[in-house]
Design an enzyme around this catalytic site. Structure first.
Site, short mmCIF file in Angstrom:
data_model
loop_
_atom_site.label_atom_id
_atom_site.label_comp_id
_atom_site.label_asym_id
_atom_site.label_seq_id
_atom_site.Cartn_x
_atom_site.Cartn_y
_atom_site.Cartn_z
CE LYS A 1 -1.83 5.61 3.48
NZ LYS A 1 -2.66 5.95 4.66
CE LYS B 1 3.93 -2.93 4.69
NZ LYS B 1 3.35 -2.06 5.95
CE LYS C 1 -5.84 -1.14 -1.71
NZ LYS C 1 -5.58 -2.00 -0.32
#
Ligand code: TRP
Length: 337
Positions: free
Chosen positions: A205, A120, A202
């Protein structure tokens, strides 16, 4: 759930989900669907982890909507708040309080090793804030406050659960038994749903290609379109196999929804092409999501009901978690009010 019930021998399961827009089919088949099933056998507690969500920048209006949508979606999926207290994390101040305390028992080095932090901070290089770094201590607080025995986690959260255990163990080592050490709960059913466009990754969204993922609230036409466009391979045989990630993924999805084994699905589609199969999987998903979407539409209109439920959830959560927080603070030597 009446307070006495939590004292029964049933194990305590806690889980939370971030309100980052709509949930995906991956969230549902991999996690939420299992949460619903766990409610009968365990004392479940669920939360919308809104405090975690502000580790990345949120638009206030969208954020607000997402939080309420997430809460309504949990109920729409079948979480029964009468059975399983379900609350919004920021409504229960003990989470932020214990998170601070745990921060002081968490090492810079161990937080630096978290792969999610590393990922992140690369993705949001302009906003590598302290909250992103200490995210795992807040998650540890979520878990430890309720003496959770088990936490259903996917692969991406396993490291966070491990650090929660380590923090708890360290604290218990200094002050004596205070926190319950949580175990990962590995569901016997559930799929790791992959991207429909790049089935080696994976389903997420955050994928810019919206054809890669299905939202729980996608319209039936949209769902069908996404499945028809799903990436497969050139073998044209519906079977599980190496290098057949797209088909493996579709078989996996079909299997969780119908409860059939891969072999049974292979048999069902013997001699049939990928077009038929993709349509069939799309239809199965549409039918699985239809009642959820209907319930969601009703719930989201009923703000009073939602408010009543999340208030009750928060009251319960505060009562339980305050005890754990007080116990920990007392051990450290704080003067309790
Ligand atoms: N970090 C989790 C996620 O992004 C959400 C979460 C917050 C959580 N607190 C938790 C999960 C406690 C399990 C237990 O998926």
């Amino acid at each position: 759930m009446p307070e006495t019930e939590i004292k029964e021998k049933k194990k305590i399961i806690l889980s939370a989900i971030q309100p980052s827009g709509t949930f995906t089919l991956g969230n549902y088949l991999g996690a939420l669907r299992n949460w619903v099933r766990l409610q009968d056998d365990y004392n479940c507690i669920f939360a919308v982890a809104d405090l975690h969500a502000i580790t990345v920048r949120q638009d206030p209006k969208v954020f607000k909507k997402n939080i309420l949508d997430a809460y309504a979606l949990l109920l729409a999926c079948g979480i029964d708040p009468e059975k399983s207290p379900t609350f919004i994390q920021s409504h229960v101040p003990t989470h932020a309080q214990l998170a601070w305390v745990l921060n002081c028992y968490t090492q810079f080095g161990e937080l630096s090793r978290m792969t999610q932090f590393k990922d992140k901070s690369q993705k949001h290089a302009d906003n590598v804030n302290a909250g992103l770094f200490t995210y795992p201590s807040l998650m540890a607080a979520d878990i430890l406050l309720y003496k959770a025995d088990m936490v259903p986690v996917g692969a991406d959260q396993k490291q966070h659960l491990e650090i929660a255990r380590n923090i708890a163990e360290r604290f218990n080592g200094i002050y004596g038994n205070t926190f319950t050490l949580p175990e990962p709960y590995i569901a016997s059913t559930g799929a790791r749903v992959m991207s429909l466009q790049d089935p080696t990754r994976k389903m997420s969204k955050s994928d810019e290609n919206t054809n890669a993922w299905v939202a729980l609230l996608d319209k039936p036409e949209t769902i069908m379109k996404k499945f028809r466009r799903a990436v497969t391979d050139s073998e044209a045989v519906v079977r599980v196999g190496e290098g057949k990630d797209g088909i493996n993924n579709l078989i996996g999805i079909m299997s969780v929804i119908t409860g059939k084994t891969s072999e049974e699905i292979e048999k069902d589609f013997e001699g049939k092409g990928y077009g038929d199969f993709k349509t069939a999987v799309g239809e199965a998903v549409v039918e699985e999501l239809r009642p959820i979407q209907q319930r969601f539409d009703e719930l989201i209109k009923n703000k009073d009901y939602l408010e009543e439920q999340y208030k009750k959830g928060a009251e319960f959560a505060l009562r339980i978690s305050q005890r754990t927080l007080d116990k920990a603070m007392k051990k450290i030597g704080f003067v309790l009010r």
